[in-house]
Design a protein around this motif. Structure first.
Motif, PDB file in Angstrom:
ATOM      1  N   PRO A 117       0.820  -1.225   0.000  1.00 24.37           N
ATOM      2  CA  PRO A 117       0.000   0.000   0.000  1.00 24.37           C
ATOM      3  C   PRO A 117       0.851   1.270   0.000  1.00 24.37           C
ATOM      4  O   PRO A 117       2.077   1.238   0.187  1.00 24.37           O
ATOM      5  CB  PRO A 117      -0.811  -0.129   1.304  1.00 24.37           C
ATOM      6  CG  PRO A 117      -0.742  -1.567   1.679  1.00 24.37           C
ATOM      7  CD  PRO A 117       0.562  -2.070   1.167  1.00 24.37           C
ATOM      8  N   VAL A 118       0.167   2.395  -0.174  1.00 21.14           N
ATOM      9  CA  VAL A 118       0.855   3.680  -0.303  1.00 21.14           C
ATOM     10  C   VAL A 118       1.550   4.074   0.989  1.00 21.14           C
ATOM     11  O   VAL A 118       2.650   4.644   0.965  1.00 21.14           O
ATOM     12  CB  VAL A 118      -0.161   4.771  -0.731  1.00 21.14           C
ATOM     13  CG1 VAL A 118       0.512   6.133  -0.827  1.00 21.14           C
ATOM     14  CG2 VAL A 118      -0.788   4.404  -2.055  1.00 21.14           C
ATOM     15  N   ASN A 119       0.934   3.792   2.145  1.00 16.33           N
ATOM     16  CA  ASN A 119       1.506   4.267   3.412  1.00 16.33           C
ATOM     17  C   ASN A 119       2.527   3.294   4.007  1.00 16.33           C
ATOM     18  O   ASN A 119       2.843   3.403   5.185  1.00 16.33           O
ATOM     19  CB  ASN A 119       0.398   4.536   4.427  1.00 16.33           C
ATOM     20  CG  ASN A 119      -0.543   3.361   4.581  1.00 16.33           C
ATOM     21  OD1 ASN A 119      -0.408   2.352   3.904  1.00 16.33           O
ATOM     22  ND2 ASN A 119      -1.504   3.491   5.470  1.00 16.33           N
ATOM     23  N   LEU A 120       3.014   2.351   3.227  1.00 18.63           N
ATOM     24  CA  LEU A 120       4.121   1.486   3.639  1.00 18.63           C
ATOM     25  C   LEU A 120       5.260   1.654   2.640  1.00 18.63           C
ATOM     26  O   LEU A 120       5.067   1.531   1.427  1.00 18.63           O
ATOM     27  CB  LEU A 120       3.700   0.020   3.695  1.00 18.63           C
ATOM     28  CG  LEU A 120       2.694  -0.392   4.771  1.00 18.63           C
ATOM     29  CD1 LEU A 120       2.437  -1.889   4.697  1.00 18.63           C
ATOM     30  CD2 LEU A 120       3.163   0.004   6.156  1.00 18.63           C
ATOM     31  N   LEU A 121       6.441   1.955   3.161  1.00 20.93           N
ATOM     32  CA  LEU A 121       7.618   2.160   2.318  1.00 20.93           C
ATOM     33  C   LEU A 121       8.537   0.952   2.454  1.00 20.93           C
ATOM     34  O   LEU A 121       9.168   0.750   3.504  1.00 20.93           O
ATOM     35  CB  LEU A 121       8.360   3.433   2.731  1.00 20.93           C
ATOM     36  CG  LEU A 121       9.631   3.757   1.934  1.00 20.93           C
ATOM     37  CD1 LEU A 121       9.292   4.014   0.473  1.00 20.93           C
ATOM     38  CD2 LEU A 121      10.360   4.947   2.544  1.00 20.93           C
ATOM     39  N   PRO A 122       8.630   0.085   1.436  1.00 21.09           N
ATOM     40  CA  PRO A 122       9.502  -1.089   1.542  1.00 21.09           C
ATOM     41  C   PRO A 122      10.973  -0.702   1.414  1.00 21.09           C
ATOM     42  O   PRO A 122      11.338   0.178   0.632  1.00 21.09           O
ATOM     43  CB  PRO A 122       9.046  -1.962   0.372  1.00 21.09           C
ATOM     44  CG  PRO A 122       8.529  -0.986  -0.637  1.00 21.09           C
ATOM     45  CD  PRO A 122       7.928   0.144   0.147  1.00 21.09           C
ATOM     46  N   LEU A 123      11.812  -1.373   2.169  1.00 20.74           N
ATOM     47  CA  LEU A 123      13.259  -1.191   2.082  1.00 20.74           C
ATOM     48  C   LEU A 123      13.802  -2.347   1.242  1.00 20.74           C
ATOM     49  O   LEU A 123      14.046  -3.447   1.738  1.00 20.74           O
ATOM     50  CB  LEU A 123      13.878  -1.177   3.481  1.00 20.74           C
ATOM     51  CG  LEU A 123      13.265  -0.153   4.462  1.00 20.74           C
ATOM     52  CD1 LEU A 123      13.916  -0.259   5.829  1.00 20.74           C
ATOM     53  CD2 LEU A 123      13.369   1.259   3.917  1.00 20.74           C
ATOM     54  N   PHE A 124      13.947  -2.082  -0.049  1.00 17.69           N
ATOM     55  CA  PHE A 124      14.283  -3.152  -0.979  1.00 17.69           C
ATOM     56  C   PHE A 124      15.653  -3.768  -0.691  1.00 17.69           C
ATOM     57  O   PHE A 124      15.893  -4.933  -1.053  1.00 17.69           O
ATOM     58  CB  PHE A 124      14.240  -2.640  -2.413  1.00 17.69           C
ATOM     59  CG  PHE A 124      12.836  -2.421  -2.927  1.00 17.69           C
ATOM     60  CD1 PHE A 124      11.843  -3.353  -2.705  1.00 17.69           C
ATOM     61  CD2 PHE A 124      12.509  -1.276  -3.632  1.00 17.69           C
ATOM     62  CE1 PHE A 124      10.560  -3.164  -3.170  1.00 17.69           C
ATOM     63  CE2 PHE A 124      11.223  -1.067  -4.107  1.00 17.69           C
ATOM     64  CZ  PHE A 124      10.248  -2.015  -3.872  1.00 17.69           C
ATOM     65  N   HIS A 125      16.564  -3.025  -0.047  1.00 15.59           N
ATOM     66  CA  HIS A 125      17.897  -3.577   0.211  1.00 15.59           C
ATOM     67  C   HIS A 125      17.853  -4.663   1.286  1.00 15.59           C
ATOM     68  O   HIS A 125      18.831  -5.416   1.446  1.00 15.59           O
ATOM     69  CB  HIS A 125      18.854  -2.462   0.622  1.00 15.59           C
ATOM     70  CG  HIS A 125      18.541  -1.855   1.958  1.00 15.59           C
ATOM     71  ND1 HIS A 125      17.562  -0.907   2.117  1.00 15.59           N
ATOM     72  CD2 HIS A 125      19.056  -2.090   3.196  1.00 15.59           C
ATOM     73  CE1 HIS A 125      17.493  -0.559   3.394  1.00 15.59           C
ATOM     74  NE2 HIS A 125      18.380  -1.258   4.070  1.00 15.59           N
ATOM     75  N   THR A 126      16.713  -4.760   2.006  1.00 19.75           N
ATOM     76  CA  THR A 126      16.585  -5.806   3.028  1.00 19.75           C
ATOM     77  C   THR A 126      15.890  -7.054   2.496  1.00 19.75           C
ATOM     78  O   THR A 126      15.699  -8.009   3.257  1.00 19.75           O
ATOM     79  CB  THR A 126      15.801  -5.268   4.228  1.00 19.75           C
ATOM     80  OG1 THR A 126      14.460  -4.924   3.816  1.00 19.75           O
ATOM     81  CG2 THR A 126      16.476  -4.033   4.813  1.00 19.75           C
ATOM     82  N   LEU A 127      15.491  -7.069   1.233  1.00 22.36           N
ATOM     83  CA  LEU A 127      14.798  -8.217   0.658  1.00 22.36           C
ATOM     84  C   LEU A 127      15.751  -9.406   0.565  1.00 22.36           C
ATOM     85  O   LEU A 127      16.838  -9.307  -0.014  1.00 22.36           O
ATOM     86  CB  LEU A 127      14.251  -7.867  -0.723  1.00 22.36           C
ATOM     87  CG  LEU A 127      13.497  -8.972  -1.479  1.00 22.36           C
ATOM     88  CD1 LEU A 127      12.249  -9.385  -0.727  1.00 22.36           C
ATOM     89  CD2 LEU A 127      13.120  -8.477  -2.889  1.00 22.36           C
ATOM     90  N   SER A 128      15.335 -10.526   1.120  1.00 19.57           N
ATOM     91  CA  SER A 128      16.194 -11.718   1.130  1.00 19.57           C
ATOM     92  C   SER A 128      15.352 -12.951   0.862  1.00 19.57           C
ATOM     93  O   SER A 128      14.156 -13.002   1.164  1.00 19.57           O
ATOM     94  CB  SER A 128      16.932 -11.856   2.460  1.00 19.57           C
ATOM     95  OG  SER A 128      16.007 -12.047   3.524  1.00 19.57           O
ATOM     96  N   LEU A 129      15.991 -13.981   0.309  1.00 20.37           N
ATOM     97  CA  LEU A 129      15.356 -15.257  -0.001  1.00 20.37           C
ATOM     98  C   LEU A 129      16.236 -16.375   0.534  1.00 20.37           C
ATOM     99  O   LEU A 129      17.420 -16.462   0.198  1.00 20.37           O
ATOM    100  CB  LEU A 129      15.172 -15.412  -1.518  1.00 20.37           C
ATOM    101  CG  LEU A 129      14.757 -16.792  -2.031  1.00 20.37           C
ATOM    102  CD1 LEU A 129      13.359 -17.153  -1.530  1.00 20.37           C
ATOM    103  CD2 LEU A 129      14.818 -16.851  -3.546  1.00 20.37           C
ATOM    104  N   THR A 130      15.665 -17.207   1.380  1.00 24.77           N
ATOM    105  CA  THR A 130      16.373 -18.376   1.902  1.00 24.77           C
ATOM    106  C   THR A 130      15.564 -19.627   1.577  1.00 24.77           C
ATOM    107  O   THR A 130      14.340 -19.622   1.686  1.00 24.77           O
ATOM    108  CB  THR A 130      16.573 -18.273   3.424  1.00 24.77           C
ATOM    109  OG1 THR A 130      15.294 -18.155   4.064  1.00 24.77           O
ATOM    110  CG2 THR A 130      17.429 -17.075   3.778  1.00 24.77           C
ATOM    111  N   ILE A 131      16.243 -20.683   1.184  1.00 24.89           N
ATOM    112  CA  ILE A 131      15.620 -21.970   0.860  1.00 24.89           C
ATOM    113  C   ILE A 131      16.254 -23.028   1.748  1.00 24.89           C
ATOM    114  O   ILE A 131      17.470 -23.286   1.657  1.00 24.89           O
ATOM    115  CB  ILE A 131      15.783 -22.321  -0.627  1.00 24.89           C
ATOM    116  CG1 ILE A 131      15.096 -21.259  -1.500  1.00 24.89           C
ATOM    117  CG2 ILE A 131      15.194 -23.703  -0.919  1.00 24.89           C
ATOM    118  CD1 ILE A 131      15.217 -21.520  -2.991  1.00 24.89           C
ATOM    119  N   ASP A 132      15.441 -23.591   2.624  1.00 26.53           N
ATOM    120  CA  ASP A 132      15.904 -24.577   3.603  1.00 26.53           C
ATOM    121  C   ASP A 132      17.081 -24.049   4.414  1.00 26.53           C
ATOM    122  O   ASP A 132      18.068 -24.748   4.672  1.00 26.53           O
ATOM    123  CB  ASP A 132      16.290 -25.887   2.905  1.00 26.53           C
ATOM    124  CG  ASP A 132      15.070 -26.655   2.419  1.00 26.53           C
ATOM    125  OD1 ASP A 132      13.960 -26.400   2.940  1.00 26.53           O
ATOM    126  OD2 ASP A 132      15.214 -27.489   1.516  1.00 26.53           O
ATOM    127  N   GLY A 133      16.994 -22.767   4.813  1.00 23.42           N
ATOM    128  CA  GLY A 133      18.020 -22.172   5.662  1.00 23.42           C
ATOM    129  C   GLY A 133      19.212 -21.613   4.932  1.00 23.42           C
ATOM    130  O   GLY A 133      20.037 -20.920   5.546  1.00 23.42           O
TER     131      GLY A 133
END
Length: 554
Positions: free
Chosen positions: A391-407
């Motif tokens: 939504p508009v009133n949430l600002l995502p911090l894209f540099h914190t986006l992470s993906l882990t698969i089975d740890g």
């Protein structure tokens, strides 16, 4: 002689009109079919899936069976394909095998526009799409009595990376990428939406299977979904309107000797839908009207315990087919001669390709993080596409986006979303993230992920966000309730090479809200001060004047 010529002319005109009418009836015919698909589930629930399909040549008048008001909107805004769904509840993938593709909670709208190649550049095409989109959502909001017009700030422009997951599931698909995709997770479905939906049918809810749509039992069910799909074929000059209603009825029945033992209930069409009539009839305008009853594997081979009435028109081991009559009503009954316990849910009986759940973390009031867990239930690796709309009133911090698969942390290749149109399909073993930054006070951010999920593996996607203030006019009337975050939309290719859509549950996030009482406090204080000041000054001035007039009179 002139009389003979005029008689011949009249005869030729009559023959020509007859041929034209016959040709018009042969080549420009409208077809309407209706179907009710019934599927009992192993947990005691029953799914009723209504399908209404109207096909006709594209025309601007003489709509016959097509819903005129809906088709005119499609023509006016040059819509080529459209999919609109309004859903209440969430599909239980653990025990429910879908007859119709489950939809996400709330409102979902996907649109392809029919574009000519006359625009000068990409900027002009985007401006044209934006104008068509705004006009379309306002028109549909009035037609369907829904809050579709609020999609102006809850919209995403999909890229080619997620095209297969969002493409409209109609028989004809011409564009690889939808032009617009919007979600309203907090939209409530009610009778106000069912009434215009039924009025789009040729029978207007007075005949055929449309007469079975009783709003009280439908909206009392734990899952109910209304869907409209439209497609226009520019080559054949035909258009199709496909209306579906999917309802899951769940009436728990327990054993009298063991209150914790749930049994399979007895049901009939008339009982579940609370009908006053004797059953279902065919619509006079339909070319085919039938009911399909699926006999699942767990109910097969129980001829003595299970009774299905009446006798079907066609019968196989797993399917009963009933052809409906225009005069004789039909009431399908599912009766158990003895008590049969339902099968409890176990992870081994999970029917969906993916299991998705998520939650919020972080103690901070103005910030937090979101975790999404995706668990595979297949024995083979699968390519997963995920869309997250913010939504508009949430600002995502894209540099914190992470993906882990089975740890294990997986490296992500970040790129703007518009580059996906240039790159095309990604490599099979790479994880890619396509980002769309927010537009202040206009549109929220979004991102799309593509990654390979190994067999029986679990992927965890985490990202942080900050809560931002917005202008006072943007806050809803119930601002203190919070902000609804739409559930992540996932797409994975099924065993039959078709895309299966799975949606995460929506979340409610507390939003920063100003002190809305402060303007009223300021107004009250200002008015009080002005009233006291004005009253005192006015009193002093008038009193002095009256005293002087009394002295002059003396």
């Amino acid at each position: 002689r002139s009389e003979k010529i005029s008689a011949k002319m009249e005869l030729w005109c009559f023959a020509l009109c007859t041929l034209l009418s016959v040709a018009h009836g042969v080549f420009l015919t409208d077809t309407f079919t209706e179907q009710l698909h019934i599927r009992p589930f192993q947990d005691g629930s029953t799914n009723f899936a209504f399908n209404f399909k109207t096909e006709s040549p594209a025309r601007t008048r003489d709509f016959r069976l097509q819903p005129k008001q809906f088709i005119q909107i499609m023509h006016h805004y040059s819509v080529q394909e459209l999919s609109l769904s309004m859903t209440g509840g969430r599909w239980n993938w653990g025990q429910w095998e879908p007859s119709i593709e489950p939809k996400p909670a709330g409102l979902e709208l996907t649109v392809h526009f029919y574009h000519s190649e006359n625009y000068k550049n990409e900027a002009e095409r985007e401006r044209l799409v934006e104008d068509q989109w705004r006009g379309l959502i306002n028109s549909l909001a009035g037609l369907m009595c829904a809050s579709i017009n609020f999609l102006d700030t809850h919209t995403h422009d999909p890229t080619v990376q997620y095209a297969k997951g969002l493409v409209v599931s109609t028989p004809v698909t011409f564009r690889k990428v939808p032009d617009k995709y919007g979600r309203l997770p907090a939209e409530i479905v009610c009778t106000e939406n069912l009434t215009p939906f039924v009025l789009l049918l040729p029978g207007r809810g007075k005949s055929g299977l449309g007469a079975l749509l009783n709003p009280i039992p439908i909206f009392s069910a734990p899952y109910h979904s209304l869907s409209i799909q439209y497609s226009f074929d520019p080559h054949k000059r035909t258009e199709t309107v496909h209306q579906t209603i999917s309802v899951v009825f769940s009436e728990p029945v327990f054993d009298s000797n063991s209150p914790y033992k749930r049994l399979h209930p007895n049901w009939s069409i008339r009982r579940l839908l609370h009908l006053e009539s004797e059953g279902a009839k065919s619509c006079p305008t339909s070319s085919k009207s039938w009911i399909e009853l699926v006999v699942p594997s767990w109910a097969q081979g129980k001829g003595k315990e299970l009774q299905i009435e009446p006798k079907p028109t066609e019968q196989t081991k797993s399917m009963y087919v009933y052809e409906l009559s225009k005069t004789d009503p039909l009431n399908v009954k599912w009766i158990w001669a003895s008590d049969v316990a339902v099968t409890p849910y176990t992870p081994d009986t999970f029917l969906g390709p993916l299991e998705v759940f998520r939650y919020q973390t972080g103690p901070r009031r103005m910030a937090g993080s979101l975790k999404t867990h995706i668990r595979s239930h297949r024995q083979l690796p699968q390519r997963v596409s995920m869309l997250e709309m913010i939504p508009v009133n949430l600002l995502p911090l894209f540099h914190t986006l992470s993906l882990t698969i089975d740890g294990a942390l997986e490296p992500l290749q970040f790129s703007p979303a518009h580059q996906a149109l240039l790159k095309g399909a990604s490599a099979a073993n790479t994880a890619q993230a396509f980002l769309v930054p927010p537009l202040r006070e206009q549109a929220g951010a979004s991102f799309e992920l593509q990654f390979t999920l190994p067999a029986n593996a679990t992927a965890t996607i985490e990202w942080e966000y900050e809560k931002v203030w917005t202008i006072c006019g943007r806050y809803p009337p119930d601002a203190h309730r919070g902000t609804d975050l739409p559930g992540a939309a996932l797409s994975v290719t099924g065993s039959d090479a078709k895309d299966v859509h799975v949606y995460a549950p929506p979340l409610l996030i507390s939003a920063p809200t100003p002190d809305f009482s402060m303007p009223f406090n300021v107004i009250t204080l200002s008015c009080t001060v002005i009233a006291l000041l004005f009253g005192s000054v006015f009193n002093l001035v008038i009193r002095e004047k009256l005293e002087r007039e009394e002295d002059l009179d003396k």
